[in-house]
Scaffold this active site. Structure first.
Site, PDB file in Angstrom:
ATOM      1  N   ARG A 234      33.691  78.944  86.051  1.00 50.42           N
ATOM      2  CA  ARG A 234      34.944  79.658  85.752  1.00 50.42           C
ATOM      3  C   ARG A 234      36.101  79.061  86.553  1.00 50.42           C
ATOM      4  NH1 ARG A 234      31.396  84.474  85.288  1.00 50.42           N
ATOM      5  NH2 ARG A 234      31.454  84.741  87.538  1.00 50.42           N
ATOM      6  N   PHE A 250      31.530  84.464  73.419  1.00 53.13           N
ATOM      7  CA  PHE A 250      30.530  85.173  74.241  1.00 53.13           C
ATOM      8  C   PHE A 250      31.183  85.497  75.591  1.00 53.13           C
ATOM      9  CE2 PHE A 250      28.140  82.174  71.541  1.00 53.13           C
ATOM     10  CZ  PHE A 250      27.277  83.027  70.860  1.00 53.13           C
ATOM     11  N   ALA A 306      29.658  86.049  67.079  1.00 50.91           N
ATOM     12  CA  ALA A 306      30.317  84.799  67.477  1.00 50.91           C
ATOM     13  C   ALA A 306      30.278  83.760  66.361  1.00 50.91           C
ATOM     14  CB  ALA A 306      29.646  84.251  68.728  1.00 50.91           C
ATOM     15  N   ASP A 326      29.515  80.276  75.876  1.00 55.61           N
ATOM     16  CA  ASP A 326      28.530  80.625  76.916  1.00 55.61           C
ATOM     17  C   ASP A 326      27.617  81.746  76.412  1.00 55.61           C
ATOM     18  OD1 ASP A 326      27.173  80.945  79.321  1.00 55.61           O
ATOM     19  OD2 ASP A 326      28.705  82.272  80.164  1.00 55.61           O
ATOM     20  N   CYS A 366      21.804  79.163  79.278  1.00 54.12           N
ATOM     21  CA  CYS A 366      21.106  79.796  80.404  1.00 54.12           C
ATOM     22  C   CYS A 366      19.636  80.011  80.069  1.00 54.12           C
ATOM     23  CB  CYS A 366      21.795  81.106  80.799  1.00 54.12           C
ATOM     24  SG  CYS A 366      21.832  82.305  79.475  1.00 54.12           S
TER      25      CYS A 366
END
Ligand code: SAH
Length: 420
Positions: A234, A250, A306, A326, A366
């Protein structure tokens, strides 16, 4: 704002005491080798014998074929990962002293993360800090513990005082992972989050990230209430934001959006399927109105799927200088790997037409089951096929408060590429 609900206090002495005597365990040769190499997991099907039956949180000690000590850990009677190892090579007592030492060591490693401007960070990153299956995040003076194995439940009476002594928090909250929450060994009042010290938070728990004001929602939010693992990415986005029009897909509660705004973005669009998190993203903008860049930035939230929102934006000719993607983990099990890689490719394919020539694509994953290399290849492959091969490529991973000490511990990767 995310809704808040009532939570009951939990009596840590309601958990059965762990057995006093450790249980001796023998394992297959392959597992012997893994433990010798320091791996923190002992799988159920690797165990060939146990000297006695063991309950949740009991100490198990693994010996090799020549009766030499290999490793010691805590037993979980319900998980395919039957024991999480805390000690390798040299015997050491598993108890309050060891826990306190691990907490202090972990804190020492994080001295560069915490500051006056960043008051939330991960104190214990499970296996990677020698406390397998236990995550502890600090949000200013609120400590949030999340247990991923029932092995820790009877040990909370040892862990909680150790955390209190070392960190002196005003509030300690306990979260149970889905698996732990569904276990009969987990009392109902612990399954949905409970207060171990202090009062239940009214609304969000405030904290600072690189000077920006945020709120974590431990009981209603994801993870322990905020995605602390994306802090470094970020901050990095903030440095690419000046004057830009930015799409944050997201978005959750707008972490990337706020950093973009503070970095001078002219406009940010946050997309998520959950209206509650978008409301919190708008609240985060309100909380930071005192910053001239944030107050000058136009922020729009779009609720929806999304994939659909991205297609629709592209169809209506929308273009952005930076597109951040993300998504949540798409591969929770090994069998989902191909589908997950497919979804990452689809997202890259949707993001490219939304990125203006010379713009930046920031795409993260992730899923620990997808390696950094194959993720990179998936994203760059799609860009190449589309005739827009990514340039000035960079890859980022875990921030320092989310260290990685074994292969399965590495999950976060992010590709940054200039789109020609
Ligand atoms: N980037 C965020 C974290 C993202 S978490 C941060 O830095 O804080 C993933 C988010 O994706 C969650 O908020 C979840 O609500 C959202 N999500 C999951 N599936 C989605 C979908 N199909 N469409 C839109 N949002 C989705």
């Amino acid at each position: 704002m995310l809704s808040s609900s009532l939570h009951l206090d939990l009596d840590l002495d309601s958990f059965p005491w762990p057995a006093e005597r450790p249980v001796a365990v023998r394992v297959h040769p392959v597992a012997e080798r893994a433990l010798k190499d320091g791996h923190p997991w002992l799988f159920e099907d690797s165990i060939t014998s146990m000297s006695a039956s063991a309950g949740a949180g009991d100490v198990v000690v693994v010996f090799d074929r020549k009766n030499r000590f290999l490793a010691a850990g805590l037993h979980d009677p319900e998980n395919p990962i039957r024991a999480r190892m805390l000690v390798h090579g040299e015997p050491a007592e598993i108890g309050p002293e060891l826990f306190r030492h691990r907490i202090e060591t972990a804190l020492g490693r994080r001295s560069e993360v915490a500051s006056r401007d960043t008051t939330a960070f991960r104190v214990l990153n499970g296996e990677n800090d020698g406390m397998p299956g236990l995550v502890v995040d600090l949000y200013e003076r609120t400590l949030v513990i999340e247990v991923f194995t029932v092995a820790w439940l009877p040990r909370l009476r040892e862990i909680v005082p150790a955390l209190r002594d070392v960190l002196a928090p005003e509030r300690i909250l306990l979260l149970a992972s889905n698996r732990v929450g569904e276990s009969d060994l987990c009392p109902p009042e612990a399954a949905h989050g409970s207060v171990l010290l202090g009062t239940s938070p009214q609304g969000g728990v405030p904290f600072l990230e690189a000077g920006l004001r945020f709120e974590a929602h431990p009981f209603e939010g994801h993870k322990t209430g905020f995605y602390l693992d994306q802090r470094a990415n970020r901050c990095r986005l903030g440095r690419h934001a000046a004057g830009a029009r930015i799409l944050n897909v997201f978005s959750y509660t707008g972490g990337f959006s706020l950093h973009a705004a503070r970095g001078g973005a002219a406009e940010v669009v946050s997309v998520d399927r959950a209206e509650a998190v978008l409301a919190q993203a708008r609240r985060h903008f309100d909380l930071n109105r005192g910053d001239p860049q944030v107050s000058a930035c136009r922020h729009e939230t779009v609720e929806g799927d999304a994939f659909e929102v991205m297609s629709k934006l592209a169809r209506s000719g929308e273009r952005f200088d930076v597109v951040v993607v993300d998504p949540p983990s798409f591969a929770r099990a090994k069998r989902h790997r191909d589908k997950a890689l497919g979804a990452y490719r689809t997202l890259t394919g949707l993001a490219l037409p939304l990125t203006r020539p010379g713009g930046l694509l920031v795409q993260a994953s992730c899923s620990s089951r997808i390696g950094a290399g194959e993720f990179h290849d998936a994203v760059t492959g799609v860009a190449e096929t589309a005739g827009r091969p990514l340039q000035d490529l960079e890859q980022t991973g875990h921030p320092p408060d989310h260290p990685v000490s074994f292969p399965e511990g590495a999950y976060l990767k992010c590709v940054w590429g200039r789109v020609p």
